[in-house]
Design a protein around this motif. Structure first.
Motif, short mmCIF file in Angstrom:
data_model
loop_
_atom_site.label_atom_id
_atom_site.label_comp_id
_atom_site.label_asym_id
_atom_site.label_seq_id
_atom_site.Cartn_x
_atom_site.Cartn_y
_atom_site.Cartn_z
N ARG A 1 0.83 -1.19 0.00
CA ARG A 1 0.00 0.00 0.00
C ARG A 1 0.87 1.25 0.00
O ARG A 1 2.08 1.18 0.16
CB ARG A 1 -0.92 0.01 1.24
CG ARG A 1 -1.83 -1.19 1.35
CD ARG A 1 -2.95 -1.13 0.32
NE ARG A 1 -3.82 0.00 0.51
CZ ARG A 1 -4.82 0.04 1.37
NH1 ARG A 1 -5.09 -0.99 2.12
NH2 ARG A 1 -5.57 1.12 1.46
N GLY A 2 0.24 2.38 -0.18
CA GLY A 2 0.96 3.65 -0.15
C GLY A 2 1.22 4.13 1.25
O GLY A 2 0.98 3.43 2.23
N LEU A 3 1.70 5.35 1.33
CA LEU A 3 2.01 5.97 2.61
C LEU A 3 0.78 6.72 3.12
O LEU A 3 0.28 7.61 2.45
CB LEU A 3 3.18 6.95 2.44
CG LEU A 3 4.50 6.32 2.04
CD1 LEU A 3 5.44 7.37 1.49
CD2 LEU A 3 5.13 5.60 3.21
N PHE B 1 5.99 6.81 -5.73
CA PHE B 1 4.86 7.47 -5.09
C PHE B 1 4.71 8.89 -5.60
O PHE B 1 5.67 9.65 -5.63
CB PHE B 1 5.05 7.53 -3.57
CG PHE B 1 5.00 6.20 -2.87
CD1 PHE B 1 6.16 5.63 -2.37
CD2 PHE B 1 3.81 5.53 -2.72
CE1 PHE B 1 6.12 4.40 -1.72
CE2 PHE B 1 3.76 4.30 -2.08
CZ PHE B 1 4.91 3.74 -1.58
N GLY C 1 -0.17 9.03 -2.99
CA GLY C 1 -0.91 8.00 -3.68
C GLY C 1 -0.48 6.62 -3.21
O GLY C 1 0.44 6.49 -2.40
N SER C 2 -1.14 5.61 -3.73
CA SER C 2 -0.86 4.25 -3.30
C SER C 2 0.34 3.64 -4.01
O SER C 2 0.77 2.54 -3.68
CB SER C 2 -2.09 3.36 -3.50
OG SER C 2 -2.51 3.44 -4.83
N GLY C 3 0.89 4.36 -4.98
CA GLY C 3 2.14 3.94 -5.59
C GLY C 3 1.98 3.13 -6.86
O GLY C 3 0.95 2.50 -7.10
#
Lengths: 115, 114
Positions: free
Chosen positions: A42-44, B91, B106-108
């Motif tokens: 997942r992202g940050l 990201f 964002g979630s990348g």
């Protein structure tokens, strides 16, 4: 050079116990301070930030962090850990002087909460 | 809650090929960023973008990289000729102001160069 240190690669804690994830920084002036959490693949996700005011900052999911100017630290805390808190936690800073607006990240701390 | 959207979530490309990573920042944000995270390593700043130009870039952001805001909503990162070492999670982030508000990430996009 500006840097952020997260001295522990991993923190293990039992569910229900308090947790602390440590962060110290070496940045001139009083930077803005942040904590982000990253779940697997997942992202940050933003947890909390310190801009000014009370040294104890409350954030998402019951987390809080304490800014200590003399120790240049911004440790993340939670009174009672949950298994679902298990994730990778990043401390980040950006200088307040406006010379840059990039975030400088620590290396991350993996929090493992055992049931 | 407003989100930063990145596409694709995962891209595999051959070494030497060009890739474009796409991002839709939050609509009222003015500052846009790209960061990358090589597997197992820390998150590193690549570039920041404001008022249709690069405001800051890191030493990683060499001539192989470019950014563009082709319309009012998208923000792209192009890597002209990918190398194996470009494999990483990229990201995108945006922020309302320069520093105080913090970023929304964002979630990348996981880029794998083979």
């Amino acid at each position: 050079a500006q840097s952020v240190a997260q001295p522990e690669d991993q923190v293990n804690v039992a569910e229900g116990n308090p947790l602390t994830v440590k962060c110290t920084y070496s940045v001139s002036g009083n930077p803005y301070l942040f904590w982000y959490v990253q779940y697997p693949n997942r992202g940050l996700q933003f947890l909390l930030k310190y801009i000014t005011g009370d040294n104890l900052v409350k954030g998402s999911y019951g987390f809080e962090a304490e800014f200590n100017k003399s120790q240049t630290s911004f440790h993340l805390k939670k009174p009672s850990a949950l298994v679902s808190d298990s994730a990778l936690y990043f401390c980040a800073v950006t200088p307040r002087d406006g010379a840059t607006n990039k975030l400088i990240f620590g290396t991350g701390t993996l929090l493992a909460v055992q049931p | 809650e407003p989100e930063v959207t990145q596409t694709p979530s995962h891209q595999v490309t051959q070494m030497g090929q060009e890739v474009i990573l796409r991002c839709v920042p939050i609509s009222n944000h003015l500052y846009f960023y790209w960061y990358r995270q090589i597997l197992g390593q820390k998150v590193e700043f690549l570039v920041s973008f404001y008022n249709n130009e690069i405001s800051e870039k890191s030493e990683i952001f060499d001539d192989q990289f470019s950014v563009e805001r082709p319309d009012g909503s998208n923000f792209t990162l192009k890597i002209r000729s990918t190398k194996l070492e470009d494999s990483a999670m990229y990201f995108c982030a945006s922020s309302e102001d320069r520093t105080r508000a913090g970023y929304t990430f964002g979630s990348g996009t996981r880029l794998t160069v083979v």
